[in-house]
Design a protein around this motif. Structure first.
Motif, PDB file in Angstrom:
ATOM      1  N   VAL A  21       0.868  -1.176   0.000  1.00 15.95           N
ATOM      2  CA  VAL A  21       0.000   0.000   0.000  1.00 15.95           C
ATOM      3  C   VAL A  21       0.905   1.226   0.000  1.00 15.95           C
ATOM      4  N   THR A  22       0.818   2.037  -1.045  1.00 19.64           N
ATOM      5  CA  THR A  22       1.705   3.196  -1.171  1.00 19.64           C
ATOM      6  C   THR A  22       0.942   4.486  -0.926  1.00 19.64           C
ATOM      7  N   TYR A  23       1.575   5.402  -0.189  1.00 21.15           N
ATOM      8  CA  TYR A  23       0.983   6.713   0.084  1.00 21.15           C
ATOM      9  C   TYR A  23       1.777   7.792  -0.647  1.00 21.15           C
ATOM     10  N   ILE A  24       1.068   8.657  -1.354  1.00 20.66           N
ATOM     11  CA  ILE A  24       1.647   9.906  -1.838  1.00 20.66           C
ATOM     12  C   ILE A  24       0.655  11.015  -1.529  1.00 20.66           C
ATOM     13  N   CYS A  25       1.151  12.233  -1.486  1.00 16.78           N
ATOM     14  CA  CYS A  25       0.301  13.395  -1.204  1.00 16.78           C
ATOM     15  C   CYS A  25      -0.123  14.014  -2.528  1.00 16.78           C
ATOM     16  N   ALA A  26      -1.412  14.153  -2.746  1.00 15.66           N
ATOM     17  CA  ALA A  26      -1.917  14.724  -3.993  1.00 15.66           C
ATOM     18  C   ALA A  26      -1.369  16.136  -4.201  1.00 15.66           C
ATOM     19  N   GLY A  27      -0.805  16.372  -5.378  1.00 17.05           N
ATOM     20  CA  GLY A  27      -0.310  17.705  -5.702  1.00 17.05           C
ATOM     21  C   GLY A  27       1.113  17.975  -5.289  1.00 17.05           C
ATOM     22  N   ASP A  28       1.805  16.975  -4.743  1.00 18.40           N
ATOM     23  CA  ASP A  28       3.208  17.141  -4.334  1.00 18.40           C
ATOM     24  C   ASP A  28       4.121  16.497  -5.361  1.00 18.40           C
ATOM     25  N   PRO A  29       5.063  17.227  -5.961  1.00 18.23           N
ATOM     26  CA  PRO A  29       5.424  18.638  -5.699  1.00 18.23           C
ATOM     27  C   PRO A  29       4.612  19.633  -6.522  1.00 18.23           C
ATOM     28  N   GLY A  30       3.814  19.133  -7.449  1.00 17.24           N
ATOM     29  CA  GLY A  30       2.924  19.940  -8.274  1.00 17.24           C
ATOM     30  C   GLY A  30       1.916  19.003  -8.909  1.00 17.24           C
ATOM     31  N   TYR A  31       0.874  19.567  -9.515  1.00 16.40           N
ATOM     32  CA  TYR A  31      -0.215  18.723 -10.025  1.00 16.40           C
ATOM     33  C   TYR A  31       0.270  17.746 -11.082  1.00 16.40           C
ATOM     34  N   LEU A 237       8.524   7.238   0.712  1.00 16.88           N
ATOM     35  CA  LEU A 237       8.279   7.616  -0.682  1.00 16.88           C
ATOM     36  C   LEU A 237       8.274   9.130  -0.848  1.00 16.88           C
ATOM     37  N   VAL A 238       7.594   9.796   0.083  1.00 15.48           N
ATOM     38  CA  VAL A 238       7.507  11.254   0.008  1.00 15.48           C
ATOM     39  C   VAL A 238       8.890  11.891   0.115  1.00 15.48           C
ATOM     40  N   GLU A 239       9.777  11.269   0.881  1.00 17.68           N
ATOM     41  CA  GLU A 239      11.153  11.778   1.001  1.00 17.68           C
ATOM     42  C   GLU A 239      11.873  11.796  -0.339  1.00 17.68           C
ATOM     43  N   GLN A 240      11.557  10.842  -1.191  1.00 17.62           N
ATOM     44  CA  GLN A 240      12.201  10.808  -2.504  1.00 17.62           C
ATOM     45  C   GLN A 240      11.875  12.064  -3.302  1.00 17.62           C
ATOM     46  N   ILE A 241      10.643  12.534  -3.162  1.00 12.20           N
ATOM     47  CA  ILE A 241      10.240  13.768  -3.843  1.00 12.20           C
ATOM     48  C   ILE A 241      10.957  14.964  -3.233  1.00 12.20           C
ATOM     49  N   ALA A 242      11.003  14.993  -1.897  1.00 10.24           N
ATOM     50  CA  ALA A 242      11.618  16.131  -1.203  1.00 10.24           C
ATOM     51  C   ALA A 242      13.105  16.254  -1.523  1.00 10.24           C
ATOM     52  N   ASN A 243      13.767  15.117  -1.691  1.00  9.84           N
ATOM     53  CA  ASN A 243      15.221  15.125  -1.871  1.00  9.84           C
ATOM     54  C   ASN A 243      15.667  15.209  -3.324  1.00  9.84           C
ATOM     55  N   GLN A 249      12.744  13.836 -11.521  1.00  8.39           N
ATOM     56  CA  GLN A 249      13.633  12.915 -10.822  1.00  8.39           C
ATOM     57  C   GLN A 249      12.943  12.342  -9.590  1.00  8.39           C
ATOM     58  N   GLY A 250      12.148  13.168  -8.922  1.00 11.13           N
ATOM     59  CA  GLY A 250      11.407  12.690  -7.757  1.00 11.13           C
ATOM     60  C   GLY A 250      10.465  11.557  -8.125  1.00 11.13           C
ATOM     61  N   VAL A 251       9.760  11.693  -9.251  1.00 12.05           N
ATOM     62  CA  VAL A 251       8.856  10.639  -9.711  1.00 12.05           C
ATOM     63  C   VAL A 251       9.638   9.353  -9.965  1.00 12.05           C
ATOM     64  N   LYS A 252      10.771   9.468 -10.661  1.00 12.46           N
ATOM     65  CA  LYS A 252      11.598   8.283 -10.948  1.00 12.46           C
ATOM     66  C   LYS A 252      12.075   7.617  -9.666  1.00 12.46           C
ATOM     67  N   ASP A 253      12.494   8.428  -8.695  1.00  7.70           N
ATOM     68  CA  ASP A 253      13.032   7.873  -7.449  1.00  7.70           C
ATOM     69  C   ASP A 253      11.940   7.161  -6.641  1.00  7.70           C
ATOM     70  N   VAL A 254      10.745   7.741  -6.625  1.00  3.75           N
ATOM     71  CA  VAL A 254       9.629   7.075  -5.926  1.00  3.75           C
ATOM     72  C   VAL A 254       9.321   5.740  -6.578  1.00  3.75           C
ATOM     73  N   LEU A 255       9.223   5.726  -7.891  1.00  2.00           N
ATOM     74  CA  LEU A 255       8.884   4.494  -8.601  1.00  2.00           C
ATOM     75  C   LEU A 255       9.952   3.426  -8.407  1.00  2.00           C
ATOM     76  N   SER A 256      11.201   3.836  -8.344  1.00  2.00           N
ATOM     77  CA  SER A 256      12.285   2.890  -8.106  1.00  2.00           C
ATOM     78  C   SER A 256      12.157   2.238  -6.734  1.00  2.00           C
ATOM     79  N   LEU A 257      11.856   3.044  -5.717  1.00  3.28           N
ATOM     80  CA  LEU A 257      11.697   2.494  -4.377  1.00  3.28           C
ATOM     81  C   LEU A 257      10.450   1.613  -4.302  1.00  3.28           C
ATOM     82  N   VAL A 258       9.366   2.008  -4.961  1.00  3.20           N
ATOM     83  CA  VAL A 258       8.161   1.184  -4.971  1.00  3.20           C
ATOM     84  C   VAL A 258       8.457  -0.181  -5.583  1.00  3.20           C
ATOM     85  N   SER A 259       9.224  -0.204  -6.654  1.00  5.68           N
ATOM     86  CA  SER A 259       9.576  -1.478  -7.289  1.00  5.68           C
ATOM     87  C   SER A 259      10.353  -2.372  -6.335  1.00  5.68           C
TER      88      SER A 259
END
Length: 270
Positions: A21-31, A237-243, A249-259
């Motif tokens: 079960v993955t959590y992301i915040c809607a609209g982070d970092p942008g729509y 996951l959210v940390e990947q976006i922040a960092n 790049q944030g999207v790619k990093d989140v997807l990599s960790l999810v995998s």
């Protein structure tokens, strides 16, 4: 008609594995980046998606998800835009369960009846409202059930045997077990303690139990996947976006960790 959540957990039970079960915040970092990420989560291995509704006072969340809510709100995210994200997601994906997670205030401001109608129309499957415990079911519960949405409850290490039946009463979808006291993204739970808690809960309900808070790595996810029907990962996951140095790049990093998390959860019981 079987709900998407019930159907997904039934599939996973038949396959003898836990849900990621993955959590992301809607609209982070942008729509746009957030919608792109949302659409790609299932292919990366997310079995159930929790989509956070950003709110300016997320008291149950730690610094990581608080910062995500601030980024989303500063980028102009609203409840209307969050529901539009769900509509866009459903154009390509009719099978992945999607739960809106957050706080009551934005729903109250939207208008509970209108929100339930629009959430159902958009393709939302359930709600996890952190600051509406079971004792306040009357605020949203009847409307949610009328709309066919699951009301997901939370249990914590302090939920004793006396209160657990109240938490489980009219709960549906799954039970979110908070593995440690405190806020999201802080600390690490003890596996044996969580295993005992899951066992006690399962004596009183057939609902799937998903463990969250303090799950950050594939190794931790795999350990909880041995006992729980689902493992929730959010702050990591959210940390990947922040960092990341860019939204892409944030999207790619989140997807990599999810995998990586998905692979660990799938292998846990083999």
């Amino acid at each position: 008609m079987t709900s998407r959540l019930a159907g997904r957990f039934a599939e996973l039970k038949a396959a003898n594995r836990s849900a990621l079960v993955t959590y992301i915040c809607a609209g982070d970092p942008g729509y746009d980046a957030s919608l792109s990420l949302l659409k790609q989560l299932p292919a990366a291995g997310a079995d159930v998606i929790e989509l956070g509704m950003p709110f300016s006072d997320p008291m149950a969340d730690g610094p990581t998800i608080q910062a995500a809510a601030v980024r989303a709100l500063n980028a102009g995210q609203t409840q209307l835009k969050t529901l539009e994200m769900v509509r866009q997601f459903r154009r390509d994906d009719q099978t992945t369960p999607l739960v809106l997670m957050g706080y009551y205030n934005p729903i109250y401001r939207y208008g509970p009846e209108a929100f339930m109608r629009d959430a159902r129309e958009a393709g939302v499957d359930g709600l996890l409202i952190v600051d509406l415990p079971a004792e306040h079911d009357s605020e949203l519960g009847p409307l949610a059930r009328e709309a066919g949405l699951d009301m997901i409850r939370m249990a914590t290490p302090t939920t004793d045997a006396k209160r657990l039946p109240a938490v489980l009463d009219r709960a549906s979808g799954f039970l979110y077990y908070v593995s440690l006291n405190g806020v999201t993204g802080v600390g690490q739970a003890d596996n044996a303690t969580v295993r005992d808690a899951i066992g006690a809960i399962q004596q009183q309900t057939e609902l799937p139990v998903c463990v969250g808070f303090g799950v950050r790595t594939p190794e931790q996810a795999a350990r909880f996947a041995l006992d729980a029907q689902g493992v929730v990962v959010g702050s990591a996951l959210v940390e990947q976006i922040a960092n990341a140095n860019s939204p892409e790049q944030g999207v790619k990093d989140v997807l990599s960790l999810v995998s990586a998390l998905s692979a660990a959860v799938k292998q846990a019981r083999n």
